[in-house]
Scaffold this active site. Structure first.
Site, PDB file in Angstrom:
ATOM      1  N   GLU A 295     -22.455  18.244  13.007  1.00  0.00           N
ATOM      2  CA  GLU A 295     -22.309  18.302  14.459  1.00  0.00           C
ATOM      3  C   GLU A 295     -22.519  16.925  15.074  1.00  0.00           C
ATOM      4  OE1 GLU A 295     -24.883  21.462  15.939  1.00  0.00           O
ATOM      5  OE2 GLU A 295     -24.804  22.430  13.982  1.00  0.00           O
ATOM      6  N   GLU A 406     -22.670  24.294  24.630  1.00  0.00           N
ATOM      7  CA  GLU A 406     -23.716  25.254  24.255  1.00  0.00           C
ATOM      8  C   GLU A 406     -24.947  24.997  25.101  1.00  0.00           C
ATOM      9  OE1 GLU A 406     -26.588  26.327  20.384  1.00  0.00           O
ATOM     10  OE2 GLU A 406     -24.928  24.903  20.185  1.00  0.00           O
TER      11      GLU A 406
END
Length: 491
Positions: A295, A406
Site C-alpha cells: 500500500e 478509507e
C-alpha cells in the site's frame, strides 16, 4: 508553612519536593500551635492548609497543624515531649502513604502505595528499547517546520537491514521500469515540508522521520505501534472494524503493478484514534489470514503522527495486518534507496476548495529481473522496494488492484464519525472541490502499463462517502470520491 509535599513522576523516576505554601485563614477561633524553631509556645489562628495543584500531575493532600487549646499557663515540658514524639513517629508513614495519581487521572485506593518498577516503568523500558532500535545513528539532522526531525541515515544502516535475510547486504541497483510510460502529468509536482528549507540528505544516506516517545505512547501498545488493526476484509466494510471505503478495483487477472495520480487534501479527522487515507492497494491471497498487501498513498493520522497533516506513507502485510508488516520504515521490510523523499513526512502544498489542485504520482510494480516490488514517487523518483521474500502470494503476482479512500469510524460519541474522506466533499462536487484519482493504470506480465478494464466501484456507506468514475483523453480513467461523514443522511 513547611510540611506540604507534592510527588511528581518524571520519566520513570519518583521524587518529592518540599514546598513553602501560604496558608489561608479559615476561621477566627484561636488555638495554640508549637513553634519548633524557638521552642516557645505561641497562640496562633487555626489554619486549614491545602497544597496548591499546578497544571502538571501533582498529588494533593491535606496537612493539619498539631494544635492545642490555648492556656494562660505555660505549656508543660511533658506535653511538648509527647507532641514531638508523635511527629517523629507518624510523619514518615504519612509521606509514604501519599496517593499517586495515574496518567489517566485515576487514583489508587488510599491503602495502596506507589511502587517504582511496576507496569508503567516496564512499558517505558519497552518504549526506550524500541526507540534505540528504530532510530538509527544520523550523519546529519534536519528540522522540519512542522516539528518533525529528519535523520539522514547511512543507507546500509536503515531499519530494513535489521532483517536476517538482509543483514550485510546493500540496496539493489535500479530496476527496469514499465514500458509505454506515456505521462500526461501537467499538475505541479508535490514536495514535502522538511525539504522546503533547501537542506537535503547527502548521497549514500536516506532521510528517515525520527520516532519519538510521544509517538509510541499514543498507540495502544509498543507492539501495535506503527501497525493497522487486524481485520479480514480490505475492500468491504467489516462488522466491528469500523473501516469504511469508497474505492474502485480490478480483479480476475494477474497484475504486476499499478499507477495513479492522487489529489492531496487535508481532511478533518475528529478522533485521535481514527484516520483518513487515499491510496493504492496491490493485493494477493484470500481475504482471510493469508492476505498480502502493498500500500502507498497519503494519510492523516493523529495517532501515528500527532497532527493533522497529510503525509506520504507506505504499508505492507502478509497476514491480514495481524503480526507482519508496518507503516513506513517502522519495522524491517521496505528498503529505501532515495535521499530526497522521507516516508511519513508531511506533504506540501495541499489542494484547497476552488483553489489550486495538487496531486502526487505513485507507481508500484514488480521488477522482472529480481522480483522485488518497487515504489516510484512523483515524476520518476524511485523511493525503494519491498523485497520479494517478505511475501507469500505476492512473491508471484497480485490478484487485485484497488484505488480509493478509507476512513476509520470509531463511533466514539455514539454516532457516525465526522471524519472526512478526500476533501470532505461528495464526488458530485467535481473538480476543485471533490478529491480525485486520475490516469489509473495496471502493469501486466510483460511489464507494460495498460489502462484498466472491467473496473468495479464500491462505497460501503454511500450516504457518508461516495464515488463516481469517468474517462477522458487527458485523465484517462479517473474518479472523484469522498464525503463529510456524519450528515442528515449518515446519522
Amino acid at each position: 508553612m513547611k510540611g506540604a509535599y507534592s510527588v511528581v513522576l518524571v520519566g520513570s523516576a519518583l521524587w518529592t519536593k518540599e514546598r513553602n505554601i501560604e496558608a489561608e485563614p479559615s476561621s477566627s477561633s484561636s488555638s495554640c500551635a508549637i513553634q519548633h524553631t524557638t521552642g516557645q509556645d505561641r497562640c496562633l489562628q487555626a489554619h486549614s492548609v491545602e497544597t496548591l495543584q499546578p497544571t502538571t500531575t501533582l498529588i494533593k493532600h491535606s496537612s493539619k497543624l498539631v494544635t492545642h487549646t490555648c492556656h494562660t499557663t505555660p505549656f508543660s515540658f511533658t506535653s511538648m515531649l509527647l507532641v514531638l514524639f508523635l511527629i517523629v513517629a507518624f510523619a514518615p508513614g504519612l509521606l509514604s502513604s501519599l496517593p499517586i495519581a495515574s496518567e489517566s487521572g485515576h487514583r489508587p485506593p488510599a491503602n495502596q502505595t506507589f511502587r517504582p518498577g511496576g507496569e508503567e516503568v516496564q512499558n517505558l523500558k519497552r518504549v526506550s528499547s524500541y526507540l534505540s532500535k528504530i532510530n538509527k545513528p544520523a550523519v546529519n539532522t534536519i528540522q522540519s517546520p512542522d516539528g518533525d526531525v529528519i535523520d539522514c541515515v547511512l543507507s546500509h544502516l536503515q531499519p530494513a537491514f535489521d532483517h536476517p535475510e538482509l543483514k550485510g547486504q546493500k540496496p539493489l541497483d535500479l530496476p527496469e521500469r514499465p514500458k509505454s510510460h506515456n505521462s500526461t502529468d501537467t499538475v505541479e509536482e508535490t514536495y514535502q515540508l522538511w525539504s522546503e528549507s533547501g537542506e537535503a540528505c547527502p548521497e549514500g544516506t536516506v532521510p528517515i522521520r525520527r520516532t519519538t516517545e510521544k509517538d509510541i505512547l499514543r498507540a495502544s501498545s509498543v507492539q501495535r505501534f506503527g501497525r493497522k488493526l487486524p481485520r479480514r476484509h480490505v475492500r468491504r466494510d467489516s462488522s466491528g472494524s469500523g473501516h469504511e471505503h469508497a474505492v474502485v478495483f480490478v480483479n480476475g487477472d494477474q497484475y504486476y503493478g499499478a499507477k495513479a495520480s492522487i489529489n492531496v487534501w487535508a481532511p478533518r479527522v475528529t478522533d485521535q484514534y481514527e484516520f483518513s487515507l487515499s491510496q493504492i492497494w496491490v493485493i494477493s491471497g484470500t481475504f482471510g489470514n493469508d492476505l498480502n498487501t502493498i500500500e502507498a498513498g497519503w494519510q492523516v493520522s493523529p495517532e501515528l503522527y500527532g497532527d493533522n497533516y497529510p503525509r506520504f506513507f507506505t504499508y505492507w502485510t502478509t497476514d491480514a495486518y495481524q503480526a507482519t508488516g508496518c507503516y513506513n520504515l517502522l519495522c524491517s521490510g521496505f528498503v529505501q534507496t532515495n535521499n530526497k523523499i522521507a516516508i511519513g513526512a508531511a506533504i506540501s502544498p495541499r489542494s484547497s476548495s476552488n483553489g489550486r489542485q495538487f496531486d502526487i504520482g505513485l507507481m508500484v510494480w514488480k521488477d522482472p529481473k529480481h522480483g522485488h516490488w518497487w515504489l516510484q514517487f512523483g515524476n520518476g523518483l524511485l523511493v525503494g522496494y519491498w523485497p520479494a521474500f517478505l511475501f507469500s502470494h505476492l512473491r508471484s503476482h497480485a490478484s487485485m488492484v484497488q484505488f480509493g479512500g478509507e476512513i476509520v469510524n470509531s463511533r466514539s460519541r455514539g454516532y457516525h464519525t465526522s471524519t472526512q474522506m478526500g476533501s470532505g466533499q461528495f464526488a458530485e462536487a467535481g473538480f476543485g472541490k471533490a478529491s480525485y484519482f486520475r490516469n489509473l493504470q495496471v502493469v501486466d506480465w510483460d511489464n507494460n502499463l495498460l489502462p484498466l478494464n472491467n473496473l468495479h466501484l464500491t462505497a460501503d456507506h454511500p450516504n457518508c462517502y461516495d464515488i463516481r468514475q469517468g474517462r477522458n483523453n487527458v485523465w484517462g480513467t479517473y474518479f472523484y470520491y469522498g464525503g463529510p461523514g456524519r450528515n442528515v443522511r449518515c446519522p
